[in-house]
Design an enzyme around this catalytic site. Structure first.
Site, PDB file in Angstrom:
ATOM      1  CG  ASP A  30      -1.713  -1.269   1.377  1.00  0.00           C
ATOM      2  OD1 ASP A  30      -1.992  -1.903   0.353  1.00  0.00           O
ATOM      3  OD2 ASP A  30      -2.025  -1.646   2.516  1.00  0.00           O
TER       4      ASP A  30
ATOM      5  CD  GLU B 206      -8.225  -3.031  -1.044  1.00  0.00           C
ATOM      6  OE1 GLU B 206      -7.798  -2.860   0.108  1.00  0.00           O
ATOM      7  OE2 GLU B 206      -8.148  -4.114  -1.640  1.00  0.00           O
TER       8      GLU B 206
END
Ligand SMILES: *[C@@H]1O[C@H](CO)[C@@H](O)[C@H](O)[C@H]1NC(C)=O
Ligand SMILES: *[C@@H]1O[C@H](CO)[C@@H](O)[C@H](O)[C@H]1NC(C)=O
Ligand SMILES: *[C@@H]1O[C@H](CO)[C@@H](O)[C@H](O)[C@H]1NC(C)=O
Ligand SMILES: *[C@@H]1O[C@H](CO)[C@@H](O)[C@H](O)[C@H]1NC(C)=O
Ligand SMILES: *[C@@H]1O[C@H](CO)[C@@H](O)[C@H](O)[C@H]1NC(C)=O
Ligand SMILES: *[C@@H]1O[C@H](CO)[C@@H](O)[C@H](O)[C@H]1NC(C)=O
Ligand SMILES: *[C@@H]1O[C@H](CO)[C@@H](O)[C@H](O)[C@H]1NC(C)=O
Ligand SMILES: *[C@@H]1O[C@H](CO)[C@@H](O)[C@H](O)[C@H]1NC(C)=O
Ligand SMILES: *[C@@H]1O[C@H](CO)[C@@H](O)[C@H](O)[C@H]1NC(C)=O
Length: 555
Positions: free
Chosen positions: A31, A189
């Site tokens: 991420d 997301e």
């Protein structure tokens, strides 16, 4: 013999050919949120149940990255009590506005739907990336959220928030449901919003975190939409090529950065799939980006291959120089982590404090890492006396030399090293009171999906002698565990396929990759008051060429 001038020529040739090589931040670092401030680049990544949380890496050339700081460096910032593997701190967003860094992130305490404990989103700011406070400017919070708490269909939602109270003060609106069929497994997301040339862009991850993971983007003239998806979505998706035999998989969760020269790059997460599994988890990779008609194209629209490097900046140090830690000062190197919240000090480094001195004869003046072991082990959802470093290479050796100790360990006391993935998956070797016999033994314990296999070899000593080194050889796709006494040859005790450190046990997520741990434990009992002080005097990591092919084809 190669004349000096020729080897210099070869070196400079290599510098140009191999510029930025993937992964740019090796070892699990999912991420990535990339950012440039002046001539410096920063990347923040997820940290899950590791403490301190949210590592921030720094680079001046996009190729060579150093660990710079952690955003969640105190227990108040990272509340991780009892979190299982895969929960904890997820998906930071790093930004820089009017001289301040801002970080938004979230903590997930459990994913057990019965417990109905939901994640919390929070944000913080800092002038220097070192000291973090809660002072803000105007902000919209974009987040992955369910449509409601009954059918729980996830999408990207937005709310303007009060920077004083943290409350939602505007309308809570659905921004975008991504490009996939919108049902409860769609999982849009990691929304990241940015503004460029009169458009707001909404860059998201979709497809779940496995092979279908991808990056998609939409744009709008307002930060609240409506959003027009890019004509070339997904803009990053190795799975789109039908090649599940590519080593680089799960490409997604991208963020963009522009160099001072106006070149664009995308940082993203991907797994290196090694004979079917990814023991290092999701790492941080980089690729090129071009704009046309206001839409981005990544890597010229081609799949990401591990062998491809790009750019024209100095080469990465590859393989990286060895790492050595002698624990000589009272501060631990920042690349070491603890699990969850270290609510008691369970180790010390440097020279021993006087309170410990009556124990460990022969180690009383030696610098090193001394544990204050507790009842917890690496198998507990708690904070054992353990420190961990991320596994950075698929071809490396991790070794740790013990401090000598004046007494014996009983049946329940152990000190050792581990190839660690989760509380369910850690492969340990060290010294403990022998199983089924008296005295101390070298031991290895391998955990495979709920089963455990222990080997042991008697130590033949009532003390822990000086210069015992515990060794883990990690060479994809396996780990091998051994020890040596002084300079004697290594005795190998156990071997395990790395696939056992690369899957999610039923009912759990594992988003981390492997780490190497040093630990000491009472394994369910307190460390006896008359047990010796134990610890390590030195850790060494040596990295070799990985030679991982572009295709995950192993024979
Ligand atoms: C996204 O899906 C939810 C649930 O089906 C729906 O209520 C919402 O309007 C959708 N959002 C957009 C922007 O289409
Ligand atoms: C969601 O949609 C995909 C694609 O149509 C389908 O394969 C999947 O089974 C659906 N999931 C659910 C929970 O309905
Ligand atoms: C990878 O898979 C593709 C698609 O099936 C195939 O064309 C290609 O030959 C495979 N490559 C290797 C190296 O196995
Ligand atoms: C790759 O995995 C298969 C089983 O999935 C195993 O039989 C084979 O030995 C592995 N290859 C290597 C090089 O470890
Ligand atoms: C200890 O003894 C039990 C019972 O005989 C046996 O199953 C186990 O394998 C032994 N453990 C070791 C490490 O020798
Ligand atoms: C682990 O065990 C469970 C339950 O027996 C099984 O469903 C699962 O496939 C196993 N996983 C692996 C990687 O062997
Ligand atoms: C301890 O002695 C036993 C029996 O001689 C031997 O098998 C074992 O290898 C010895 N342990 C070490 C660490 O040398
Ligand atoms: C342990 O190794 C160090 C460094 O090689 C050496 O100075 C020391 O004498 C050794 N200790 C023993 C007991 O052999
Ligand atoms: C790992 O490193 C060793 C030592 O340099 C080397 O012999 C081996 O070929 C490397 N393995 C791979 C897969 O590159």
């Amino acid at each position: 013999m190669v004349p000096f001038s020729v080897s210099v020529f070869l070196c400079s040739l290599l510098l140009i050919v191999d510029a930025i090589k993937n992964p740019i931040v090796s070892g699990w670092n999912p991420d990535p949120s990339i950012l440039r401030v002046g001539n410096e680049y920063f990347i923040a990544t997820s940290s899950f149940e590791y403490f301190p949380g949210v590592p921030i890496y720094r680079s001046t050339d996009l190729a060579n990255w150093e660990l710079y700081s952690h955003a969640l460096a105190t227990p108040e910032h990272a509340q991780l009590y009892g979190v299982p593997t895969g929960a904890g701190v997820w998906a930071p967003s790093l930004s820089f506005i009017n001289g301040r860094f801002y970080l938004a992130s979230m903590t997930r305490w459990t994913y057990d739907p019965t417990a109905r404990v939901w994640p919390r989103v929070y944000f913080s700011s800092s002038k220097d990336l070192i000291t973090w406070s809660t002072q803000f400017g105007k902000i919209y919070l974009n987040l992955m959220a369910p449509n409601n708490n009954i059918d729980r269909i996830w999408g990207i939602y937005q709310c303007e928030i009060s920077l004083v109270t943290g409350n939602c003060i505007g309308e809570y609106i659905s921004l975008w449901n991504g490009t996939l069929p919108h049902n409860s497994s769609a999982r849009d997301e990691g929304p990241k919003m940015f503004y460029k040339d009169s458009y707001y862009y909404l860059l998201i991850a979709e497809g779940g975190t496995d092979d279908l993971h991808r990056a998609t983007i939409a744009r709008s003239s307002s930060p609240q939409g409506p959003w027009t998806p890019a004509p070339n979505n997904p803009i990053l998706f190795n799975g789109a090529y039908g090649f599940d035999n590519l080593t680089v998989q799960s490409t997604g969760h991208a963020t963009f950065v522009e160099t001072p020269e106006g070149d664009w790059y995308a940082a993203f997460l991907a797994r290196r799939k090694i004979n079917g599994t990814s023991p290092l988890g999701a790492e941080t990779l980089l690729t090129t980006l071009t704009w046309s008609d206001g839409w981005p194209t990544l890597n010229d629209g081609k799949p990401i291959l591990l062998s491809e490097s790009f750019g024209s900046v100095p080469d990465q140090h590859y393989p990286p120089p060895p790492f050595k830690d002698t624990f000589s000062t009272s501060e631990l190197d920042p690349s070491w982590y603890q699990l969850r919240i270290p609510y008691t000090q369970n180790y010390e480094t440097g020279k021993p404090r006087s309170s410990n001195r009556h124990h460990g004869k022969g180690n009383s003046e030696t610098s090193g890492l001394r544990f204050s072991p507790n009842v917890f082990s690496l198998s507990d959802r708690d904070t054992p006396a353990a420190i961990l470093r991320k596994q950075k290479s698929l071809n490396m050796t991790f070794s740790a030399t013990l401090l000598p100790a004046s007494g014996s360990l009983g049946y329940l006391q152990s000190i050792g090293i581990s190839a660690y993935l989760s509380e369910f998956q850690h492969q340990d070797t060290g010294i403990r009171g022998c199983v089924n016999q008296t005295g101390m033994c070298f031991y290895s314990t391998l955990l495979m999906n709920g089963t455990s296999v222990t080997n042991q070899i008697p130590l033949n000593s009532t003390t822990i002698p000086d210069n015992i080194t515990l060794i883990i050889r990690a060479e994809a796709p396996k780990y091998t565990f051994g020890f040596k006494i002084g300079t004697t040859p290594i005795v190998w005790m156990a071997e395990i396929e790395s696939s056992w450190l690369a899957f999610a046990p039923i009912g759990f997520f594992v988003f981390e990759g492997a780490s190497f741990a040093l630990f000491a434990s009472g394994n369910g009992n307190p460390w006896p008051s008359d047990a010796p002080v134990v610890g390590f005097k030195e850790v060494n990591e040596v990295y070799f060429d990985e030679n991982i092919p572009d295709h995950d084809v192993w024979t």
